[in-house]
Design a protein around this motif. Structure first.
Motif, PDB file in Angstrom:
ATOM      1  N   ALA A  24       0.861  -1.252  -0.174  1.00 10.81           N
ATOM      2  CA  ALA A  24       0.176  -0.078   0.029  1.00 10.81           C
ATOM      3  C   ALA A  24       0.735   1.141   0.171  1.00 10.81           C
ATOM      4  CB  ALA A  24      -1.122   0.008   1.212  1.00 10.81           C
ATOM      5  N   HIS A  27       2.328   2.209  -3.492  1.00 13.63           N
ATOM      6  CA  HIS A  27       1.434   2.557  -4.101  1.00 13.63           C
ATOM      7  C   HIS A  27       0.667   3.855  -3.682  1.00 13.63           C
ATOM      8  CE1 HIS A  27       2.161  -0.658  -6.949  1.00 13.63           C
ATOM      9  NE2 HIS A  27       2.182  -1.679  -6.430  1.00 13.63           N
ATOM     10  N   CYS A  28       0.838   4.242  -2.665  1.00 14.00           N
ATOM     11  CA  CYS A  28       0.344   5.422  -2.075  1.00 14.00           C
ATOM     12  C   CYS A  28      -1.258   5.167  -2.025  1.00 14.00           C
ATOM     13  CB  CYS A  28       0.473   6.890  -2.767  1.00 14.00           C
ATOM     14  SG  CYS A  28       2.279   7.131  -2.747  1.00 14.00           S
ATOM     15  N   ALA A  29      -1.434   4.055  -1.584  1.00 14.14           N
ATOM     16  CA  ALA A  29      -3.072   3.500  -1.655  1.00 14.14           C
ATOM     17  C   ALA A  29      -3.306   2.987  -0.344  1.00 14.14           C
ATOM     18  CB  ALA A  29      -3.297   2.627  -2.913  1.00 14.14           C
ATOM     19  N   ARG A  30      -4.943   2.890  -0.233  1.00 16.95           N
ATOM     20  CA  ARG A  30      -5.305   1.911   1.006  1.00 16.95           C
ATOM     21  C   ARG A  30      -5.814   0.740   0.461  1.00 16.95           C
ATOM     22  NH1 ARG A  30      -9.246   6.928   3.229  1.00 16.95           N
ATOM     23  NH2 ARG A  30     -10.121   6.512   1.410  1.00 16.95           N
ATOM     24  N   SER A  32      -8.397  -2.222   0.173  1.00 20.07           N
ATOM     25  CA  SER A  32      -9.634  -2.459   0.197  1.00 20.07           C
ATOM     26  C   SER A  32     -10.049  -3.782   0.497  1.00 20.07           C
ATOM     27  CB  SER A  32     -10.439  -1.898  -1.114  1.00 20.07           C
ATOM     28  OG  SER A  32      -9.955  -2.501  -2.093  1.00 20.07           O
ATOM     29  N   SER A  61      -3.747   0.819   7.311  1.00 20.11           N
ATOM     30  CA  SER A  61      -4.439   1.227   6.108  1.00 20.11           C
ATOM     31  C   SER A  61      -5.291  -0.038   5.737  1.00 20.11           C
ATOM     32  CB  SER A  61      -3.751   1.862   5.045  1.00 20.11           C
ATOM     33  OG  SER A  61      -2.653   0.557   4.426  1.00 20.11           O
ATOM     34  N   LEU A 117      -6.348  -2.462  -4.102  1.00 17.29           N
ATOM     35  CA  LEU A 117      -5.977  -1.254  -3.475  1.00 17.29           C
ATOM     36  C   LEU A 117      -6.726  -0.154  -4.250  1.00 17.29           C
ATOM     37  CD1 LEU A 117      -2.064  -1.196  -4.114  1.00 17.29           C
ATOM     38  CD2 LEU A 117      -3.336  -1.819  -2.057  1.00 17.29           C
ATOM     39  N   GLU A 118      -7.038   1.094  -3.358  1.00 24.74           N
ATOM     40  CA  GLU A 118      -7.829   1.970  -3.837  1.00 24.74           C
ATOM     41  C   GLU A 118      -6.919   3.517  -3.388  1.00 24.74           C
ATOM     42  OE1 GLU A 118     -10.814   2.883  -0.156  1.00 24.74           O
ATOM     43  OE2 GLU A 118     -11.622   1.420  -1.622  1.00 24.74           O
ATOM     44  N   PRO A 119      -7.141   4.495  -4.240  1.00 22.42           N
ATOM     45  CA  PRO A 119      -6.296   5.782  -3.878  1.00 22.42           C
ATOM     46  C   PRO A 119      -6.531   6.479  -2.521  1.00 22.42           C
ATOM     47  CG  PRO A 119      -7.812   5.963  -6.073  1.00 22.42           C
ATOM     48  CD  PRO A 119      -7.996   4.627  -5.501  1.00 22.42           C
ATOM     49  N   ASP A 120      -5.410   6.741  -2.114  1.00 18.98           N
ATOM     50  CA  ASP A 120      -5.565   7.188  -0.659  1.00 18.98           C
ATOM     51  C   ASP A 120      -5.732   8.872  -0.934  1.00 18.98           C
ATOM     52  OD1 ASP A 120      -5.431   8.306   1.907  1.00 18.98           O
ATOM     53  OD2 ASP A 120      -3.705   7.107   2.350  1.00 18.98           O
ATOM     54  N   THR A 123      -2.976  11.411   0.175  1.00 22.75           N
ATOM     55  CA  THR A 123      -1.751  11.315  -0.800  1.00 22.75           C
ATOM     56  C   THR A 123      -1.699  12.139  -1.928  1.00 22.75           C
ATOM     57  OG1 THR A 123      -1.967   9.420  -1.487  1.00 22.75           O
ATOM     58  CG2 THR A 123      -0.769   9.324   0.703  1.00 22.75           C
TER      59      THR A 123
END
Length: 125
Positions: A24, A27-30, A32, A61, A117-120, A123
């Protein structure tokens, strides 16, 4: 005395969360969803893994992520008839001819197979 906490599964979940957190961050993501394949010969109980996951993921996250556990069957390949069949974890014989000389094909897995993953938003610039 019976232990009420899934201690082994908790440490397995903590390791999974560490791996997922690294992905995560890269990839600067959260996270899911997390999918794990678990075979009955892996030494890990899927139901206990599910119970331990919220504790292991708390504050990360991954804390709101779904944990999906794919239960894998035990499969063997017979050395005599060469067929591959599903069998019981405590009876590793060929399901076709009954031969006891078999090789394990699957059932001992403990694999992190996917991370969704989903965009955070925090960030994004």
């Amino acid at each position: 005395m019976r232990c009420s906490k899934p201690m082994h599964e908790l440490s397995v979940c903590q390791d999974i969360v560490l791996q997922v957190e690294r992905i995560a961050r890269e990839h600067c993501a959260r996270v899911s969803a997390i999918t794990v394949k678990v075979g009955p010969l892996s030494g890990v109980e899927g139901s206990l893994l599910e119970r331990a996951y919220p504790l292991a993921a708390a504050g990360s996250s991954s804390s709101n992520a779904r944990l999906v556990i794919d239960a894998m069957p035990v499969r063997v390949r017979c050395r005599a008839c060469r067929r591959e069949t599903e069998t019981a974890a405590n009876r590793l014989v060929c399901g076709h001819c009954g031969e006891w000389q078999t090789d394990l094909v699957s059932g001992d897995e403990l694999l992190l197979t996917s991370v969704e993953l989903e965009p955070d938003p925090s960030t994004l610039h």
